[in-house]
Enzyme design. Structure first.
Site, PDB file in Angstrom:
ATOM      1  N   GLY A 208      -1.646  -1.288  15.890  1.00 23.46           N
ATOM      2  CA  GLY A 208      -1.562  -1.736  14.630  1.00 23.46           C
ATOM      3  C   GLY A 208      -2.450  -0.881  13.836  1.00 23.46           C
ATOM      4  N   ASN A 209      -2.795  -1.117  12.700  1.00 23.24           N
ATOM      5  CA  ASN A 209      -3.641  -0.262  11.885  1.00 23.24           C
ATOM      6  C   ASN A 209      -4.587  -1.145  10.823  1.00 23.24           C
ATOM      7  OD1 ASN A 209      -2.290  -0.635   9.138  1.00 23.24           O
ATOM      8  ND2 ASN A 209      -0.610   0.385  10.377  1.00 23.24           N
ATOM      9  N   PHE A 210      -5.495  -0.478  10.186  1.00 26.72           N
ATOM     10  CA  PHE A 210      -6.436  -1.216   9.546  1.00 26.72           C
ATOM     11  C   PHE A 210      -6.006  -1.933   7.958  1.00 26.72           C
ATOM     12  CE2 PHE A 210      -9.174   1.306  12.249  1.00 26.72           C
ATOM     13  CZ  PHE A 210      -9.860   0.381  13.032  1.00 26.72           C
ATOM     14  N   ALA A 276       1.735   0.033   5.560  1.00 29.73           N
ATOM     15  CA  ALA A 276       1.062   1.019   6.491  1.00 29.73           C
ATOM     16  C   ALA A 276       2.033   0.766   7.746  1.00 29.73           C
ATOM     17  CB  ALA A 276      -0.356   0.924   6.770  1.00 29.73           C
TER      18      ALA A 276
END
Ligand code: C5P
Length: 397
Positions: A208-210, A276
């Site tokens: 995943g990402n932030f 994102a």
């Protein structure tokens, strides 16, 4: 703000009809012209004599005046109005408005109205919470109507809950706010992607990402406030929209996000790709948890995820607007400009990563916007909630 405005006040058969008298007085005091259209059952709750005295105009209820046979033109009324306010709106009238059941003067006028329509529901808490009411209100919102959410409190039944018609003072305030602000996106359908995507490695782990979704949800709220009918296709986030009219379709992975977007896009006027999206996903996600014991260090083979923005860009019609975001670490402008072209976008919002007050998880952001027509706009660091309005205003400029 309301001076000289033509307001149709639709009154239906609910106890809260007694508040209509105050509403008319407040509107007239502000200089508005008020034409009351009341349903037959509305007259059981408040007399036309009171209403016509306060508004200074005969009250319309039937298609014809009984003694003269004079026809009341709902079409002319619909054209006359700068706004129509249905207050109180019963579950019955909301249902009729949602489904075009034009069996009285109020609903025919509603169907003929070219002006914005405000609906102030008033009913008992269980009626308000019923899925049928929720679905009908959602339909009204999807037609661009503005729902003035009922307040919670003691109801006519003495039960406590949500269903009290909003107070006349507040309804007047909402109308004033409306007339003081442009609603440039009224009638427009807008798709916004927000948040990260999670790409499963196994049932408990993901790539995943932030991203927190804050920028996407701020855009959704701003667009809804400016009149758009907004659908957010959202990856896993903990934020929720503040504006009750925003619809959220929750997804997990990039593929699910693409699938959801492809359903909504053909019917949308605008899409803003704020998510994102993970660039890669594990090629073979494991069905059960990958164990550490007795295994070599695993290698996760990746596959490329679809580019959602680019996919929507391929099928973009001339009447549609597609907006993307870019987060670049180097050659910022050049990369943003190339994405604008390669994804067939009309506008790209470049997040500056050089500024610690910009980017993921912060409440502020700093952006530069490039449009396909060659124009550019630079903005200082601002709260995402404010920047959302700047982004939309630049888009429609
Ligand atoms: O190519 P890049 O990821 O930098 O492009 C960013 C823009 O493209 C953003 O608007 C993002 O939401 C969108 N995007 C997408 N699907 C992807 C990757 C990016 O919609 N797989």
């Amino acid at each position: 703000m309301l001076a000289g405005k033509h307001i149709i006040l639709g009154i239906t058969g609910g106890i809260a009809a007694y508040k209509s008298a105050t509403l008319i007085r407040l509107l007239v005091k502000k200089g508005a012209e008020v034409q009351v259209v009341i349903t037959p059952s509305g007259k059981e709750f408040i007399t036309p004599v009171t209403l016509s005295t306060l508004s200074g105009k005969p009250v319309i209820s039937e298609f014809f005046t009984a003694n003269t046979g004079e026809w009341h033109s709902h079409v002319d009324l619909g054209l006359w109005a700068d706004a129509m306010v249905v207050a109180p709106a019963t579950a019955c009238t909301i249902g009729k408005m949602a489904h075009g059941i034009a069996d009285n003067m109020l609903v025919t006028t509603y169907l003929s109205a070219k002006a914005p329509v405000f609906v102030a529901p008033a009913m008992d808490l269980d009626m308000m919470a019923h899925p049928s009411t929720t679905a009908n209100l959602a339909l009204l919102r999807s037609y661009g109507n503005i729902i003035i959410e009922p307040a919670a409190g003691e109801l006519a039944s003495h039960l406590i809950g949500k269903g009290r018609m909003e107070e006349p003072e507040r309804i007047v305030e909402i109308l004033e706010q409306f007339f003081s602000r442009r609603q440039p996106l009224a009638g427009k359908k807008m798709l916004i992607t927000a948040g990260p995507t999670y790409e499963r490695i196994d049932p408990v782990r993901f790539i995943g990402n932030f991203s927190t979704g804050k920028m996407g949800y701020a855009l959704a709220d701003a667009a809804a406030e400016l009149g758009a009918d907004v659908t957010v296709v959202s990856g896993p986030v903990s934020v929720t929209p503040r504006n009750a009219s925003v619809k959220v379709v929750s997804v997990e992975s990039a593929r699910q996000m693409l699938e959801a977007c492809e359903k909504v896009w053909p019917d949308s006027d605008i899409a803003v790709m704020c998510a994102a999206v993970a660039d890669y996903a594990p090629l073979h996600p494991a069905d059960s948890k990958i164990k550490r014991e007795g295994h070599d260090i695993p290698t996760i083979e990746l596959t490329k995820n679809p580019d959602i923005a680019a996919t929507l860009g391929v099928g973009k019609r001339p009447d549609q607007t597609l907006v993307g975001f870019a987060l670049e670490t180097d050659n910022e402008e050049f990369n943003a400009q190339s994405k604008l072209k390669s994804k067939n976008l009309d506008m790209i919002v470049l997040n500056s990563l050089r500024n610690p007050q910009a980017g993921f998880a912060t409440d502020t952001n700093q952006v530069t916007i490039f449009k396909a027509d060659g124009t550019r706009a630079d903005f200082p660091v601002k709260p995402k909630t404010e920047l959302a309005f700047d982004i939309i205003n630049t888009m429609i400029d």
